[in-house]
Design an enzyme around this catalytic site. Structure first.
Site, PDB file in Angstrom:
ATOM      1  N   ARG A 102       0.837  -1.219   0.000  1.00  0.00           N
ATOM      2  CA  ARG A 102       0.000   0.000   0.000  1.00  0.00           C
ATOM      3  C   ARG A 102       0.865   1.261   0.000  1.00  0.00           C
ATOM      4  O   ARG A 102       0.469   2.312  -0.491  1.00  0.00           O
ATOM      5  CB  ARG A 102      -0.974  -0.012   1.201  1.00  0.00           C
ATOM      6  CG  ARG A 102      -1.853   1.212   1.299  1.00  0.00           C
ATOM      7  CD  ARG A 102      -3.178   0.964   2.046  1.00  0.00           C
ATOM      8  NE  ARG A 102      -3.010   0.183   3.252  1.00  0.00           N
ATOM      9  CZ  ARG A 102      -2.572   0.647   4.429  1.00  0.00           C
ATOM     10  NH1 ARG A 102      -2.243   1.922   4.551  1.00  0.00           N
ATOM     11  NH2 ARG A 102      -2.451  -0.138   5.471  1.00  0.00           N
ATOM     12  N   TYR A 118     -15.511  14.526 -17.473  1.00  0.00           N
ATOM     13  CA  TYR A 118     -15.816  13.108 -17.261  1.00  0.00           C
ATOM     14  C   TYR A 118     -16.894  12.966 -16.177  1.00  0.00           C
ATOM     15  O   TYR A 118     -16.887  13.704 -15.187  1.00  0.00           O
ATOM     16  CB  TYR A 118     -14.527  12.393 -16.842  1.00  0.00           C
ATOM     17  CG  TYR A 118     -14.740  10.938 -16.535  1.00  0.00           C
ATOM     18  CD1 TYR A 118     -15.062  10.036 -17.549  1.00  0.00           C
ATOM     19  CD2 TYR A 118     -14.652  10.464 -15.231  1.00  0.00           C
ATOM     20  CE1 TYR A 118     -15.279   8.701 -17.262  1.00  0.00           C
ATOM     21  CE2 TYR A 118     -14.861   9.124 -14.945  1.00  0.00           C
ATOM     22  CZ  TYR A 118     -15.178   8.248 -15.970  1.00  0.00           C
ATOM     23  OH  TYR A 118     -15.393   6.926 -15.681  1.00  0.00           O
ATOM     24  N   ASP A 140      -6.760  16.476 -16.145  1.00  0.00           N
ATOM     25  CA  ASP A 140      -7.006  15.101 -16.610  1.00  0.00           C
ATOM     26  C   ASP A 140      -6.455  15.008 -18.034  1.00  0.00           C
ATOM     27  O   ASP A 140      -7.010  15.600 -18.965  1.00  0.00           O
ATOM     28  CB  ASP A 140      -8.518  14.835 -16.573  1.00  0.00           C
ATOM     29  CG  ASP A 140      -8.882  13.411 -16.980  1.00  0.00           C
ATOM     30  OD1 ASP A 140      -8.050  12.732 -17.614  1.00  0.00           O
ATOM     31  OD2 ASP A 140     -10.021  12.992 -16.676  1.00  0.00           O
ATOM     32  N   LYS A 188      -7.015   3.651 -19.878  1.00  0.00           N
ATOM     33  CA  LYS A 188      -7.258   3.999 -21.271  1.00  0.00           C
ATOM     34  C   LYS A 188      -5.955   3.888 -22.078  1.00  0.00           C
ATOM     35  O   LYS A 188      -5.403   2.819 -22.160  1.00  0.00           O
ATOM     36  CB  LYS A 188      -7.890   5.391 -21.353  1.00  0.00           C
ATOM     37  CG  LYS A 188      -9.049   5.605 -20.347  1.00  0.00           C
ATOM     38  CD  LYS A 188     -10.267   4.752 -20.608  1.00  0.00           C
ATOM     39  CE  LYS A 188     -11.277   4.736 -19.470  1.00  0.00           C
ATOM     40  NZ  LYS A 188     -11.732   6.063 -19.014  1.00  0.00           N
TER      41      LYS A 188
HETATM   42  C1  LIG Z   1     -12.235   6.605 -17.845  1.00  0.00           C
HETATM   43  C2  LIG Z   1     -11.946   7.997 -17.485  1.00  0.00           C
HETATM   44  C3  LIG Z   1     -11.757   8.371 -16.149  1.00  0.00           C
HETATM   45  C4  LIG Z   1     -11.932   7.408 -15.003  1.00  0.00           C
HETATM   46  O1  LIG Z   1     -10.912   6.451 -14.960  1.00  0.00           O
HETATM   47  P1  LIG Z   1     -11.078   4.975 -14.332  1.00  0.00           P
HETATM   48  O2  LIG Z   1      -9.777   4.344 -14.636  1.00  0.00           O
HETATM   49  O3  LIG Z   1     -12.231   4.329 -15.044  1.00  0.00           O
HETATM   50  O4  LIG Z   1     -11.357   5.145 -12.883  1.00  0.00           O
HETATM   51  C5  LIG Z   1     -11.412   9.682 -15.900  1.00  0.00           C
HETATM   52  N1  LIG Z   1     -11.289  10.599 -16.871  1.00  0.00           N
HETATM   53  C6  LIG Z   1     -11.484  10.275 -18.164  1.00  0.00           C
HETATM   54  C7  LIG Z   1     -11.325  11.336 -19.208  1.00  0.00           C
HETATM   55  C8  LIG Z   1     -11.818   8.979 -18.511  1.00  0.00           C
HETATM   56  O5  LIG Z   1     -12.030   8.682 -19.808  1.00  0.00           O
END
Ligand SMILES: *Cc1c(COP(=O)(O)O)cnc(C)c1O
Length: 390
Positions: free
Chosen positions: A54, A107, A179, A204
């Site tokens: 952790r 998001y 992000d 992603k």
């Molecule tokens: C999928 C996504 C998230 C969330 O990520 P997870 O790995 O599913 O928790 C946040 N921001 C964007 C732009 C995303 O496409």
């Protein structure tokens, strides 16, 4: 400076735990220490790699080294998902009474954090039109602590002027957190433009194979040390095997992005002006209202596009049903092409009011191009769009 293809292969050289060319998986919850002093040291080292998983793990350290180099930041922290990266970072930086600014187009999870979670703990939030940097400035109060940015945004592909917002935030002593999931550091490096912290859903493009849920946040050590302390409490730890898979995915990120970028612009150009389609949202299109801004801060535009159908909700849903290579699925950034209809997906999660507030049209489809051959994807989407008329 080494090139990006070299970075993804070698940036973890200094933290490689052994001479094995393919790294071992440290599938262990905990680590032994030889004496009390070594134990105490391991326990207190931020993002250390050999105390308790952790707190850190060698597989995390390798991913973090590559991501920090890619984003041009001092350090990075690996988390169990993108949402874990966001929530942990925000909880690390705000307290009751503080104010957080976010975007209107963002998001869904980020929007929910702003709309429901933070207000429960006495943190006020404001969502602004991110196409206008002045809107961020007007939203700043003397309690503002954090600005959450996302560009291009999900799923409308709206572009935020990162440099302008980073500059005004710094002038007011507000931290910026971007992000960078859609662009990836291959196409855009927010830290170079002055943004303090950069986070990803590594689920992603960074991993790229739709087989891992992971997140990462990159930035200066002084901020990441705080985020790490909170990560110990949220406990959103990435499993060592998943970190190993993520590192393996990162090795090919720039290669994959070349194809995602090429497929994205090819489909955007082909669908733009199609009679069944009222608008293609893709900042790489010359006619996109923010194309000049996008070109000034991005070197490629990614594989995701928003396609708006003249026939609204039903035409959009029908279109997905006619696709052969694109699967109906809620994700993006993997080698395979996926399509999603946000309005039908959100019906089960968001209130009608919040769907309307997100500004996402009912007839919008998000296409996430994989790395298949452009001609096959073109044939697929043009065929499905033509099938709508008949
Ligand atoms: C999928 C996504 C998230 C969330 O990520 P997870 O790995 O599913 O928790 C946040 N921001 C964007 C732009 C995303 O496409």
């Amino acid at each position: 400076m080494t090139g990006i293809n070299t970075t993804v292969v070698h940036a973890d050289r200094d933290v490689q735990p052994s001479n094995a060319v393919a790294p071992p998986i440290y599938q262990t919850a905990t680590f032994g220490a030889d004496d009390a002093a070594a134990f105490a040291h391991a326990a207190s080292e931020p993002r250390g790699k050999d105390f308790y998983t952790r707190f850190g793990n060698p597989n995390h350290a390798q991913v973090a080294a590559v991501v920090a180099e890619l984003e041009g930041t001092e350090a990075a922290l690996v988390t169990a998902s993108g949402m874990a990266a966001l929530t942990t970072t925000v909880l690390a930086l705000v307290s009751a009474g503080d104010h957080v600014i976010g975007q209107k187009s963002t998001y869904g999870g980020t929007a929910s954090l702003l709309l429901t979670l933070l207000p429960r703990f006495g943190v006020t939030t404001t969502q602004v039109d991110q196409t206008d940097p002045g809107a961020f400035e007007r939203a700043v109060t003397d309690r503002s602590r954090l600005i959450l940015l996302e560009t291009p945004s999900n799923p409308l592909l709206q572009v935020t002027d990162l440099r302008a917002v980073a500059d005004l935030a710094r002038a007011h002593g507000v931290i910026t957190l971007a992000d960078n999931t859609f662009a990836t550091p291959v196409n855009q490096r927010p830290a170079d433009l002055g943004v303090d912290l950069v986070w990803h859903s590594a689920t992603k493009y960074l991993n790229g194979h739709s087989d891992v849920l992971a997140g990462v946040v990159a930035g200066p050590e002084r901020l990441l040390d705080k985020v790490w302390e909170t990560a110990l409490l949220t406990g959103a730890t990435l499993g060592p095997f998943d970190a190993w898979l993520l590192l393996r995915g990162l090795r090919t990120l720039p290669l994959r992005m070349q194809v995602h970028n090429a497929n994205g612009i090819a489909l955007a150009n082909a669908l733009d002006n199609h009679p069944a389609i009222t608008r293609v949202h893709y900042p790489g299109l010359a006619g996109h209202p923010q194309h000049a801004l996008a070109s000034s801060q991005m070197s490629g535009f990614g594989g995701v596009l928003g396609v708006e159908f003249a026939g609204g909700f039903h035409a959009a849903d029908d279109f997905i049903g006619h696709l052969r290579h694109f699967r109906r699925s809620a994700s993006l950034g993997g080698v395979e092409s996926l399509a999603v209809h946000p309005a039908s997906m959100w019906r089960g999660m968001l209130s009608e009011e919040n769907i309307a507030a997100s500004g996402v049209p009912l007839g919008l489809i998000r296409l996430a191009c994989g790395i298949e051959d452009a001609n096959d994807l073109l044939e697929d989407v043009l065929g499905a769009a033509s099938a709508l008329d008949s």
